[in-house]
Design a protein around this motif. Structure first.
Motif, PDB file in Angstrom:
ATOM      1  N   GLU A 206     -10.829  -1.852  15.257  1.00 30.49           N
ATOM      2  CA  GLU A 206      -9.933  -1.488  14.166  1.00 30.49           C
ATOM      3  C   GLU A 206      -8.614  -2.261  14.317  1.00 30.49           C
ATOM      4  N   ARG A 207      -7.885  -2.340  13.256  1.00 31.36           N
ATOM      5  CA  ARG A 207      -6.578  -2.987  13.323  1.00 31.36           C
ATOM      6  C   ARG A 207      -5.676  -2.234  14.291  1.00 31.36           C
ATOM      7  N   ARG A 216      -8.884  -5.374  10.985  1.00 31.33           N
ATOM      8  CA  ARG A 216     -10.193  -4.809  11.338  1.00 31.33           C
ATOM      9  C   ARG A 216     -11.225  -5.935  11.415  1.00 31.33           C
TER      10      ARG A 216
END
Length: 432
Positions: A206-207, A216
């Motif tokens: 994920e970011r 992401r």
């Protein structure tokens, strides 16, 4: 019940085969001549053909070629030949035979092959050989049949084993084309990924999951979708990561690094290795539970030296491909080239063969190839020299340990004092 057309002119062998095949539960029709067998095959339906190469009126090869020209589909054919040279085997298999046996026949081997053929999917018409055929050797033909069965079970993991260069990824891609040609095929070499990035590469992130994760990213499991994920050199995967891979394989779900929600993983997992995973398990370098999970279905690809029929077949394809790409460089495999190809041990397998032929075609002149392979005699001499160097080192170490005590050294080496003296003289070792 499997129907077999047996074409054999020898009365004793034919009768023995007929009785054994009927006893094994096959429905058999026996013809003693090639023309009689051809007429029967054209008039009736058979599941398999057991065909002798040497017949009095029409050779088995001529019969088979006539059958191919006369019908749109030819039953899987097992040839019987009295001479088992590699050239003859290549010729039979290139014609489209599914396998061959040499006389005297081993009844157990014959029955085993017939049962395997009767349970395999119908063989394709050999006159329409696919471009991506794996080989013409019995071993590779059997693998092709196995892949056709495996493709019908798209959720079961597959483990492909074999030495480096045998074509493990080629086999994986063939399975992909049989199973889901429109879906993605994603290949990852576990040995080539930095240990710090392999988890993100496999499962995505994920970011903001870690420093540098600015957006992401989908891992290779997600990228494969409902296709095939090929993990090459799985034996080199870090032990700490194997537990997470096991969870994904078992649950068919994953969570991205830094994420919380579980994602479905529909892709089929195909793993490959040139290492002995069972030995790694015993050494504690590979998880036992993961080992049993990824090898539910296992395919072992034999090295090229064990299937010499494929050496000629592959070589001809590589040379033909070169001529197609460079029409002004018309190279041809000569008799000397074939002999050298057959004698070579091929430690690098198919990859080595391909590179050797590419080099030979580029550097060749006219129709001749510039095939650069070590002679078998040179290799043998090299091996002998290596063994002698090892023996000299062992004798010198023994003499040094005993202060050049001849009697004690001979006892420790398990040889006589006279033999030790002769070897010292041969290797130039003198008493200090």
């Amino acid at each position: 019940m499997t129907r077999i057309c047996l074409i054999e002119d020898d009365a004793i062998m034919g009768e023995a085969l007929l009785e054994r095949l009927i006893l094994e539960g096959f429905d058999v029709e026996w013809q003693r001549t090639g023309r009689g067998g051809l007429e029967m095959l054209l008039a009736q339906r058979f599941d398999l053909v057991l065909l002798d190469v040497s017949l009095p009126d029409l050779s088995g090869i001529d019969l088979f070629e006539h059958l191919r020209r006369s019908r749109t589909a030819v039953p899987p054919t097992l040839f019987i030949t009295g001479y088992g040279s590699i050239e003859d085997a290549v010729k039979l298999l290139k014609l489209g035979a599914v396998d061959y046996l040499t006389k005297p026949l081993d009844p157990g081997e014959l029955i085993g092959k017939l049962r395997a053929l009767s349970q395999s999917p119908v063989a394709p018409d050999p006159s329409r050989e696919p471009e991506d055929r794996l080989g013409i050797s019995p071993a590779m033909s059997q693998i092709e049949a196995e892949l056709a069965r495996l493709a019908r079970h798209p959720h079961t993991p597959v483990l492909i084993c074999g030495e480096s260069g045998v074509g493990k990824e080629v086999v994986a891609r063939r399975l992909h084309r049989l199973q889901c040609p429109q879906a993605p095929f994603v290949a990852v070499n576990c040995a080539a990924l930095p240990e710090g990035l392999i988890e993100a590469e496999l499962f995505g992130h994920e970011r903001g999951a870690y420093t540098g994760a600015e957006r992401r990213r989908a891992g290779v499991f997600e990228q494969a979708g409902d296709g095939v994920l090929f993990l090459d050199e799985i034996g080199d995967m870090p032990l700490a990561l194997q537990s997470r891979l096991l969870r994904v394989v078992q649950s068919r779900q994953l969570t991205r690094i830094g994420g919380s929600g579980a994602l479905e993983v529909p892709a089929r997992l195909v793993c490959a290795t040139h290492r002995d995973l069972a030995a790694l398990v015993r050494a504690g370098a590979f998880r036992e539970d993961l080992y049993y999970r990824v090898r539910v279905l296992e395919i072992r690809i034999p090295p090229l030296r064990e299937r010499p029929e494929d050496v000629f077949w592959l070589a001809e394809r590589y040379v033909a491909e070169h001529v197609r790409r460079f029409p002004d460089e018309c190279r041809v495999l000569g008799a000397n080239d074939r002999e050298r190809l057959l004698k070579h041990h091929w430690p690098g397998n198919v990859r080595e063969l391909q590179h050797a032929l590419e080099r030979a075609c580029i550097l060749g002149r006219g129709p001749s190839l510039a095939l650069d392979l070590p002679d078998a005699s040179a290799a043998e001499q090299g091996l002998k020299a290596h063994a002698q160097a090892g023996e000299r080192a062992a004798i010198l170490a023994g003499l040094t340990d005993t202060g050049f005590n001849m009697t004690l050294t001979a006892e420790r080496l398990g040889i006589s004092r006279k033999t030790l003296w002769q070897k010292m003289k041969r290797y130039g070792l003198e008493r200090r």
